[in-house]
Design a protein around this motif. Structure first.
Motif, PDB file in Angstrom:
ATOM      1  N   HIS A  98     -40.167  28.388  -2.175  1.00 25.89           N
ATOM      2  CA  HIS A  98     -40.274  27.330  -2.480  1.00 25.89           C
ATOM      3  C   HIS A  98     -40.940  26.360  -1.273  1.00 25.89           C
ATOM      4  CE1 HIS A  98     -40.154  23.143  -4.467  1.00 25.89           C
ATOM      5  NE2 HIS A  98     -39.936  22.959  -3.172  1.00 25.89           N
ATOM      6  N   HIS A 102     -45.263  24.989  -0.162  1.00 27.44           N
ATOM      7  CA  HIS A 102     -45.847  23.601   0.221  1.00 27.44           C
ATOM      8  C   HIS A 102     -46.966  23.832   1.533  1.00 27.44           C
ATOM      9  CE1 HIS A 102     -43.108  20.537  -1.175  1.00 27.44           C
ATOM     10  NE2 HIS A 102     -42.226  21.462  -1.131  1.00 27.44           N
ATOM     11  N   HIS A 119     -45.542  18.858  -4.561  1.00 24.72           N
ATOM     12  CA  HIS A 119     -45.499  19.358  -6.103  1.00 24.72           C
ATOM     13  C   HIS A 119     -45.532  18.232  -6.823  1.00 24.72           C
ATOM     14  CE1 HIS A 119     -41.285  19.254  -4.950  1.00 24.72           C
ATOM     15  NE2 HIS A 119     -41.510  20.204  -3.951  1.00 24.72           N
TER      16      HIS A 119
END
Ligand SMILES: [Zn+2]
Length: 169
Positions: A98, A102, A119
């Protein structure tokens, strides 16, 4: 003063290399530093298990030697230390993935190609697909870590109470 950031353990470095190799080919030349954050941080009512940031010119300068690169580090990932210790490897991989989502490698950039993106939903679409066996993993993990913090706070409180009582007698 308590030191907030500490070096990560080898298991972090190993998993990070693996996640990078498996999913983030465009970052193969990026210098990424990982640090444990010992301070509990909250965002939107949830514990922050991980965070990624771009470095600035000063940090690049200061991390030149450590990164063994004239440019220093490109990104720094901070990971909640208690969180990391509480998560299993599967969730650790999800967390690292995750954070790395980015990153954005901008081939057209004239100077620094290593950028960050946010996001639009609470996760990245690629991650939703990869996590479909456990779509709420993040909430589950954050709640578990919050409980650990809460429990420690409670234990510290009890200890203080005991000490107080001890003094009175
Ligand atoms: Zn995010």
């Amino acid at each position: 003063m308590a030191i907030r950031y500490v070096e990560v353990t080898d298991d972090v470095r190993k998993l990070l290399s693996k996640v990078l190799a498996d999913h983030f080919g465009e970052l193969k030349n990026a210098k990424i530093m990982a640090l444990f954050d010992q301070k509990k941080r909250m965002s939107g009512g949830h514990i922050v298990l991980g965070h990624i940031m771009k470095t600035n010119d000063l940090i690049r300068h200061l991390t030149k030697e450590d990164a063994s690169s004239a440019e220093g580090y490109d990104y720094i990932i901070t990971i909640d230390k208690k969180g990391w210790e509480a998560l299993n490897d599967k969730d650790r991989v999800r967390l690292l993935r995750h954070e790395l989502r980015h990153t954005f490698f901008d081939i057209d950039a004239e100077e620094n190609p290593y950028k960050l993106i946010d996001h639009s939903i609470s996760d990245f679409y690629e991650e939703v697909e990869l996590n479909k066996d456990d779509p709420k993993w993040r909430q589950r993990a954050a709640t578990m870590v919050a409980d650990i913090y809460e429990q420690e706070k409670e234990e510290a409180r009890e200890k203080r109470m005991k000490r107080k009582k001890g003094r009175k007698q």
